[in-house]
Motif scaffolding. Sequence first.
Motif, PDB file in Angstrom:
ATOM      1  N   UNK A 156       0.860  -1.174   0.000  1.00  0.00           N
ATOM      2  CA  UNK A 156       0.000   0.000   0.000  1.00  0.00           C
ATOM      3  C   UNK A 156       0.903   1.233   0.000  1.00  0.00           C
ATOM      4  N   UNK A 157       0.965   1.937  -1.098  1.00  0.00           N
ATOM      5  CA  UNK A 157       1.881   3.068  -1.244  1.00  0.00           C
ATOM      6  C   UNK A 157       1.509   4.247  -0.346  1.00  0.00           C
ATOM      7  N   UNK A 158       0.272   4.301   0.123  1.00  0.00           N
ATOM      8  CA  UNK A 158      -0.153   5.380   1.017  1.00  0.00           C
ATOM      9  C   UNK A 158      -0.166   4.958   2.481  1.00  0.00           C
ATOM     10  N   UNK A 159       0.424   3.800   2.776  1.00  0.00           N
ATOM     11  CA  UNK A 159       0.347   3.268   4.134  1.00  0.00           C
ATOM     12  C   UNK A 159       0.963   4.223   5.151  1.00  0.00           C
ATOM     13  N   UNK A 160       2.136   4.763   4.838  1.00  0.00           N
ATOM     14  CA  UNK A 160       2.809   5.673   5.764  1.00  0.00           C
ATOM     15  C   UNK A 160       1.963   6.917   6.038  1.00  0.00           C
ATOM     16  N   UNK A 161       1.292   7.407   5.029  1.00  0.00           N
ATOM     17  CA  UNK A 161       0.479   8.608   5.187  1.00  0.00           C
ATOM     18  C   UNK A 161      -0.761   8.350   6.032  1.00  0.00           C
ATOM     19  N   UNK A 162      -1.231   7.103   6.057  1.00  0.00           N
ATOM     20  CA  UNK A 162      -2.442   6.756   6.800  1.00  0.00           C
ATOM     21  C   UNK A 162      -2.163   6.498   8.287  1.00  0.00           C
ATOM     22  N   UNK A 163      -0.903   6.343   8.652  1.00  0.00           N
ATOM     23  CA  UNK A 163      -0.566   6.017  10.039  1.00  0.00           C
ATOM     24  C   UNK A 163      -1.029   7.108  10.993  1.00  0.00           C
ATOM     25  N   UNK A 164      -1.519   6.683  12.148  1.00  0.00           N
ATOM     26  CA  UNK A 164      -1.979   7.605  13.186  1.00  0.00           C
ATOM     27  C   UNK A 164      -1.230   7.320  14.489  1.00  0.00           C
ATOM     28  N   UNK A 165       0.077   7.475  14.445  1.00  0.00           N
ATOM     29  CA  UNK A 165       0.905   7.223  15.618  1.00  0.00           C
ATOM     30  C   UNK A 165       0.990   8.475  16.495  1.00  0.00           C
ATOM     31  N   UNK A 166       1.332   8.257  17.753  1.00  0.00           N
ATOM     32  CA  UNK A 166       1.542   9.376  18.665  1.00  0.00           C
ATOM     33  C   UNK A 166       2.723  10.205  18.144  1.00  0.00           C
ATOM     34  N   UNK A 167       2.598  11.523  18.061  1.00  0.00           N
ATOM     35  CA  UNK A 167       3.709  12.355  17.566  1.00  0.00           C
ATOM     36  C   UNK A 167       4.978  12.172  18.403  1.00  0.00           C
ATOM     37  N   UNK A 168       6.104  12.272  17.742  1.00  0.00           N
ATOM     38  CA  UNK A 168       7.396  12.068  18.391  1.00  0.00           C
ATOM     39  C   UNK A 168       7.585  12.984  19.601  1.00  0.00           C
ATOM     40  N   UNK A 169       7.129  14.222  19.506  1.00  0.00           N
ATOM     41  CA  UNK A 169       7.341  15.198  20.577  1.00  0.00           C
ATOM     42  C   UNK A 169       6.660  14.773  21.876  1.00  0.00           C
ATOM     43  N   UNK A 170       5.561  14.018  21.767  1.00  0.00           N
ATOM     44  CA  UNK A 170       4.843  13.578  22.965  1.00  0.00           C
ATOM     45  C   UNK A 170       5.708  12.612  23.778  1.00  0.00           C
ATOM     46  N   UNK A 171       6.529  11.807  23.101  1.00  0.00           N
ATOM     47  CA  UNK A 171       7.444  10.907  23.806  1.00  0.00           C
ATOM     48  C   UNK A 171       8.673  11.664  24.320  1.00  0.00           C
ATOM     49  N   UNK A 172       9.017  12.746  23.640  1.00  0.00           N
ATOM     50  CA  UNK A 172      10.197  13.514  24.035  1.00  0.00           C
ATOM     51  C   UNK A 172       9.929  14.351  25.283  1.00  0.00           C
ATOM     52  N   UNK A 173       8.684  14.808  25.462  1.00  0.00           N
ATOM     53  CA  UNK A 173       8.346  15.648  26.621  1.00  0.00           C
ATOM     54  C   UNK A 173       8.686  14.969  27.946  1.00  0.00           C
ATOM     55  N   UNK A 174       8.310  13.686  28.195  1.00  0.00           N
ATOM     56  CA  UNK A 174       8.711  13.039  29.448  1.00  0.00           C
ATOM     57  C   UNK A 174      10.230  12.952  29.601  1.00  0.00           C
ATOM     58  N   UNK A 175      10.942  12.813  28.487  1.00  0.00           N
ATOM     59  CA  UNK A 175      12.400  12.760  28.556  1.00  0.00           C
ATOM     60  C   UNK A 175      12.962  14.115  28.986  1.00  0.00           C
ATOM     61  N   UNK A 176      12.345  15.204  28.488  1.00  0.00           N
ATOM     62  CA  UNK A 176      12.768  16.542  28.903  1.00  0.00           C
ATOM     63  C   UNK A 176      12.512  16.736  30.394  1.00  0.00           C
ATOM     64  N   UNK A 177      11.372  16.237  30.874  1.00  0.00           N
ATOM     65  CA  UNK A 177      11.064  16.321  32.306  1.00  0.00           C
ATOM     66  C   UNK A 177      12.108  15.575  33.127  1.00  0.00           C
TER      67      UNK A 177
END
Length: 368
Positions: free
Chosen positions: A126-147
């Motif tokens: 599926x050539x549009x598979x990556x565009x359809x992904x609904x993953x949590x944004x990277x920054x949301x995982x980075x915020x706890x690391x900043x804390x």
Amino acid sequence: MIVFLFGFILLFITILQAFTPKLLKQTEAFGVYIPEQYTKETTIVAYKKRYTSVVLTVGIIVLAAYLIWALTQSPTEEVLSIISIGVQFCILFIGLGYYFVMHVRVKRLKEVQGWTTGKKEVRVVDLQFQEKLQLIPRIVFIIPMIITVGLIIYTFMKYAQMPDMIPTHWGPSGQPDAFSEKTYFSAISMPLILLVMQGMFLLMSEGMRFAGAKINPANKKSSVSQQLAFRKYSSWFALFMTITMTLMMGYFHLQTIHPEVGSAWVMFALPLTILVLTFVGVGIYVVKVGQSGSRLKLEGDSPSLEDKIAVDDDKYWKGGIIYINKDDPSILVEKRFGVGWTLNFGRPISWIVLFGPLILIIVIAFSL
């Protein structure tokens, strides 16, 4: 109380192991690819039922023996912890051993009956598979690391007022049972371990973003939808684990700096609550989603293609558990037995992803 806590963990492990075959894709059984046309084969169905009944029965017997021993012998907390962990590993190894028995039987059955003979293998993309992904944004995982980084800086600022002996381990009762002499390194050891673990879940989420999708050519539309949903829920689960770890380990560390914020009741109740929430989260995840979204009920399946099957990549799965494929660019791949993800050990970076964090955690722990 502690006995029943360990008993609950053992029961959870037993049930999860026993019903794993029911949580997998129909096209995979005990680590072996099964073409769509043979997923209802009576022998395969019988193998799954037998595995469930055997593992569940053995697990309940072991659990009963464990509870009788613990309640009648009144072991010390240390002995109880050691025996409890040993029993849990025993159940895991029993399930794994019986899995390999079934793996060999299913693989032999597939070869004898020639399920892939005369079938055209098809790889659906599926050539549009990556565009359809609904993953949590990277920054949301980075915020706890900043804390966590902020917590490390705060620790250095309050270093002078910290106790001379730093707690490094807490027992099942929530009370510290191991200490290390205060140094700048020991003072930040827990936030460092937390930072490594947060990084692991960030890598997991990012790995899902670039992992190849195994789309079933017989049910393309529903297969794509299940793959997308599986990644979405896996990403949410990774975030859930990141948040719970940050809350628990962050609190434990703060009460070392500020003993007045801690209490024996909170130190016992917090890990217990997070443990229960984790088990509930895992239970919802495996029952609602299943491996590769197999338990999600979706409409709009494509017509079954009797003369076509998905690419049979059994040769890349060692024992149906370890995936080694140098030609696959994916670092993370979906497990064939169990719910979740595993690494593609044909890629050198996978070894770094696996052992890098483990080595860091071990070095930190043994440097105390």
